[in-house]
Enzyme design. Structure first.
Site, PDB file in Angstrom:
ATOM      1  N   SER A 135       0.859  -1.221   0.154  1.00 55.69           N
ATOM      2  CA  SER A 135       0.333  -0.224  -0.039  1.00 55.69           C
ATOM      3  C   SER A 135       0.840   1.187  -0.310  1.00 55.69           C
ATOM      4  CB  SER A 135      -0.748  -0.664   1.169  1.00 55.69           C
ATOM      5  OG  SER A 135      -1.964   0.879   0.847  1.00 55.69           O
ATOM      6  N   HIS A 177      -3.899  -0.932  -4.534  1.00 61.28           N
ATOM      7  CA  HIS A 177      -5.454  -0.456  -3.908  1.00 61.28           C
ATOM      8  C   HIS A 177      -6.469  -0.255  -5.580  1.00 61.28           C
ATOM      9  CE1 HIS A 177      -4.526  -0.958   0.211  1.00 61.28           C
ATOM     10  NE2 HIS A 177      -4.625   0.105  -0.003  1.00 61.28           N
ATOM     11  N   GLU A 204      -5.102  -5.376  -5.657  1.00 61.94           N
ATOM     12  CA  GLU A 204      -5.416  -6.052  -3.617  1.00 61.94           C
ATOM     13  C   GLU A 204      -4.886  -7.473  -3.758  1.00 61.94           C
ATOM     14  OE1 GLU A 204      -8.129  -5.311  -0.816  1.00 61.94           O
ATOM     15  OE2 GLU A 204      -7.713  -2.938  -1.165  1.00 61.94           O
TER      16      GLU A 204
END
Length: 272
Positions: A135, A177, A204
């Site tokens: 992330s 994401h 993801e």
């Protein structure tokens, strides 16, 4: 720019992960990172700076220990003075693998940017130590780091916010994401500024394992969207007014699932 390699050494892997990686039942991405970093003999250092949760570092230490790593560290770097700590630098230098957690990438850049910790991460990667980040830890690998922007499909003149990243690799711009948060428009906006950049959108539980030859392999349950503007014939970015939709002609887009490969230097996609 990435730190230069030393003669006789090979640059370590750079492994941006799209977030939400499987950690328990089948931690394929984390297990492969560990295997490349030495397996049970790996020394993994976790940097949880992007997260504001006190236990993030310890949770990842436990995850890596359950995978089989015997020696793990977590550096509690929460402000810039921590990133100047000589003892933390010495601990980091023991690593065969460095892992940066998710959270807020601006916390990462404002706390780590220009510090001995950031310099050491770059130097160690150039000397063969593997880097993985999920992330926020994925976004910061780029020289140009995406920090925000619009959602959707159509790029706009003001569709992305950028800030300096760590620059472990300077030819791609990473978003995470990706499919789950509908982020194609902001990745398209980012590459429209300069066709030198290749856009890499990570779903993801999906990672790009970028090797020393600047070729990556897709690992995980999702896909990677590659936006290649190298042959673009026209972009309306220079003439667009704030908020205008952009015209982009002859843009290449590849969708690569597990096992797919992309050579960044040659700008060519492959399947096994």
């Amino acid at each position: 720019m990435p730190s230069p390699t030393i003669k006789g050494t090979t640059r370590g892997y750079v492994i941006p992960i799209g977030g939400g990686e499987e950690k328990f039942e089948n931690p394929e991405i984390l297990a492969k990172f560990v295997a490349l970093s030495g397996g049970t003999d790996a020394v993994i250092t976790v940097i949880p700076t992007a997260s504001q949760l006190d236990d993030t570092g310890q949770r990842y230490q436990k995850i890596f220990e359950e995978i089989g790593v015997k020696k793990t560290y977590s550096l509690p770097i929460t402000e810039r003075s921590d990133a100047q700590n000589a003892d933390y630098v010495k601990t980091l230098e023991k690593s065969t693998g460095i892992f940066i957690t998710g959270g807020n990438q601006l916390r990462l850049s404002t706390i780590l940017g220009g510090t001995p910790i950031a310099k050491t991460i770059r130097q160690l990667n150039a000397q063969g130590v593997n880097y993985a980040g999920t992330s926020a830890g994925a976004a910061i690998v780029s020289q140009h780091m995406i920090t925000g922007g619009t959602t959707g499909i159509v790029p706009t003149e003001d569709g992305v916010n950028l800030a300096p990243g760590m620059g472990l690799i300077n030819t791609i711009v990473v978003d995470q994401h990706f499919n789950e948060r509908n982020r194609l428009s902001r990745l398209l906006s980012a590459v429209s500024y300069n066709p030198f950049l290749i856009g890499v959108g990570l779903d993801e539980d999906t990672a790009a394992f970028i090797d020393h030859n600047n070729e990556f392999t897709v690992v995980g349950s999702g896909a990677i969207t590659v936006v290649d503007p190298s042959d673009i014939e026209y972009s309306s970015m220079a003439e667009a007014r704030r908020g205008d939709a952009l015209t982009l002609l002859n843009l290449k887009v590849h969708i690569l699932a597990a096992g797919g490969r992309f050579n960044i230097g040659e700008r060519k996609a492959y399947v096994n």
